[in-house]
Design a protein around this motif. Structure first.
Motif, PDB file in Angstrom:
ATOM      1  N   LYS A  45       0.825  -1.208   0.000  1.00  0.00           N
ATOM      2  CA  LYS A  45       0.000   0.000   0.000  1.00  0.00           C
ATOM      3  C   LYS A  45       0.863   1.263   0.000  1.00  0.00           C
ATOM      4  O   LYS A  45       0.372   2.345  -0.327  1.00  0.00           O
TER       5      LYS A  45
ATOM      6  N   TRP B 149      -8.106   8.804  -3.077  1.00  0.00           N
ATOM      7  CA  TRP B 149      -8.255   7.531  -2.366  1.00  0.00           C
ATOM      8  C   TRP B 149      -6.887   6.913  -2.087  1.00  0.00           C
ATOM      9  O   TRP B 149      -6.636   6.371  -1.012  1.00  0.00           O
ATOM     10  N   CYS B 150      -5.999   7.009  -3.060  1.00  0.00           N
ATOM     11  CA  CYS B 150      -4.686   6.365  -2.935  1.00  0.00           C
ATOM     12  C   CYS B 150      -3.799   7.027  -1.891  1.00  0.00           C
ATOM     13  O   CYS B 150      -2.911   6.376  -1.333  1.00  0.00           O
TER      14      CYS B 150
ATOM     15  N   GLU C  28      -7.082   2.229   4.432  1.00  0.00           N
ATOM     16  CA  GLU C  28      -8.143   2.943   3.726  1.00  0.00           C
ATOM     17  C   GLU C  28      -7.826   3.154   2.250  1.00  0.00           C
ATOM     18  O   GLU C  28      -8.678   3.604   1.488  1.00  0.00           O
ATOM     19  N   ARG C  29      -6.593   2.845   1.845  1.00  0.00           N
ATOM     20  CA  ARG C  29      -6.244   2.946   0.428  1.00  0.00           C
ATOM     21  C   ARG C  29      -6.775   1.718  -0.313  1.00  0.00           C
ATOM     22  O   ARG C  29      -6.697   0.604   0.202  1.00  0.00           O
ATOM     23  N   PRO C  30      -7.268   1.888  -1.516  1.00  0.00           N
ATOM     24  CA  PRO C  30      -7.754   0.731  -2.275  1.00  0.00           C
ATOM     25  C   PRO C  30      -6.593  -0.134  -2.759  1.00  0.00           C
ATOM     26  O   PRO C  30      -5.458   0.334  -2.880  1.00  0.00           O
ATOM     27  N   SER C  31      -6.863  -1.394  -3.014  1.00  0.00           N
ATOM     28  CA  SER C  31      -5.860  -2.257  -3.632  1.00  0.00           C
ATOM     29  C   SER C  31      -5.703  -1.835  -5.088  1.00  0.00           C
ATOM     30  O   SER C  31      -6.569  -1.154  -5.654  1.00  0.00           O
TER      31      SER C  31
ATOM     32  N   ILE D 151      -8.561  -2.651  -7.478  1.00  0.00           N
ATOM     33  CA  ILE D 151      -9.697  -1.735  -7.305  1.00  0.00           C
ATOM     34  C   ILE D 151      -9.402  -0.399  -7.975  1.00  0.00           C
ATOM     35  O   ILE D 151     -10.270   0.224  -8.584  1.00  0.00           O
ATOM     36  N   VAL D 152      -8.152   0.064  -7.868  1.00  0.00           N
ATOM     37  CA  VAL D 152      -7.748   1.309  -8.522  1.00  0.00           C
ATOM     38  C   VAL D 152      -7.981   1.209 -10.031  1.00  0.00           C
ATOM     39  O   VAL D 152      -8.545   2.116 -10.651  1.00  0.00           O
TER      40      VAL D 152
ATOM     41  N   MET E 175     -11.613   1.385 -10.837  1.00  0.00           N
ATOM     42  CA  MET E 175     -12.133   2.752 -10.739  1.00  0.00           C
ATOM     43  C   MET E 175     -11.729   3.580 -11.959  1.00  0.00           C
ATOM     44  O   MET E 175     -12.518   4.355 -12.495  1.00  0.00           O
TER      45      MET E 175
ATOM     46  N   PRO F 250     -13.653  10.273  -1.379  1.00  0.00           N
ATOM     47  CA  PRO F 250     -12.952   9.721  -0.216  1.00  0.00           C
ATOM     48  C   PRO F 250     -12.937  10.702   0.938  1.00  0.00           C
ATOM     49  O   PRO F 250     -13.226  11.899   0.752  1.00  0.00           O
TER      50      PRO F 250
END
Length: 269
Positions: free
Chosen positions: A158, A226-227, A234-237, A240-241, A244, A255
């Motif tokens: 992450k 988000w990243c 709380e950051r997306p994998s 998922i990024v 999106m 976010p």
């Protein structure tokens, strides 16, 4: 050429062996290496268009026009994301890059992005999700907060996602995420300026020229925010990024604010 190489070269050879196994469309290909005493070198495929940095931070003849279209920026963003997604799972060892930034994203003759420079990368076993670090590594402005203090969370893949988010914001704004040369002090911390624009539903006015450009700019910004959440959980994998980035803007949620707000006025730029 690698400067200040230390040790007997065993660690260098191990890293070369691992990186040499990387075969991904969005990661620069290692062609060979040299290890002779303390003199060590890595030979990579040639990237004729150089780094992403020169395309997003430079202007041709002081022109105000972007060197890359918004559609091309989105394509590059997705390509880099696919490369980062591959690193922790594509080889027999998990690879964390720790230096994702525009300077280390090289572009081939078709402007296809490829992640380069694994000088700060860390290798670990596939079953090791939490990384032990004795010191922070990376470039100021892109380094995840947990690399400085474990109070923010554990170091993991992450951390590269945080760096990626900061890079996305720079792609949107064509400027460094922290720029002390900006006259208006409220614009120094670009992530906060972007957050306020998106959350208030205001237009970016960042050289929007074609239909759909505003939507791409907003999408890249929301994904970036988000990243760069300070809490790694709380950051997306990265899958998922990518989802999106390839999806519709309507499906994206705003976010939480990923930083402590300043008292500066952010209404103008």
């Amino acid at each position: 050429m690698l400067e200040n190489s230390k040790g007997n070269g065993e660690e260098f050879i191990n890293e070369v062996a691992t990186i040499g196994r990387i075969h991904h469309f969005n990661i620069v290909r290692l062609l060979g290496f040299c290890s002779e005493g303390t003199r060590r070198a890595l030979l990579y495929e040639f990237m004729p268009n150089g780094s992403l940095e020169k395309f997003i931070f430079s202007k041709i003849s002081e022109s105000t026009h972007r060197l890359l279209s918004w559609e091309k920026l989105q394509t590059i963003a997705i390509g880099v994301a696919r490369g980062i997604e591959y690193l922790p799972q594509g080889c027999n060892q998990r690879i964390l890059h720790f230096d994702i930034k525009p300077h280390n994203i090289l572009l081939d003759h078709n402007l296809c992005p490829k992640i380069s420079d694994f000088g700060l990368a860390k290798l670990c076993s596939k079953d090791q999700s939490i990384i032990s670090m004795t010191a922070a590594r990376g470039t100021p402005g892109y380094t995840a907060p947990e690399l400085f203090s474990r109070n923010f969370g554990e170091v993991s893949y992450k951390s590269d996602i945080f760096s990626y988010g900061m890079m996305l914001l720079e792609m949107v704004g064509c400027r460094k995420n922290i720029d002390l040369s900006i006259e208006n002090q409220s614009q120094i911390y670009f992530p906060e300026w972007i957050y306020n624009k998106v959350s208030q539903g205001k237009e970016f006015a960042l050289e929007i020229e074609a239909d759909g450009d505003e939507e791409i700019a907003k999408k890249l910004s929301i994904v970036a925010l988000w990243c760069i959440q300070w809490n790694p959980t709380e950051r997306p994998s990265m899958p998922i990024v990518i989802q999106m980035l390839e999806g519709d803007i309507e499906s994206l949620e705003m976010p939480p604010k990923p930083f402590v707000s300043s008292d500066a006025e952010m209404d103008t730029m």
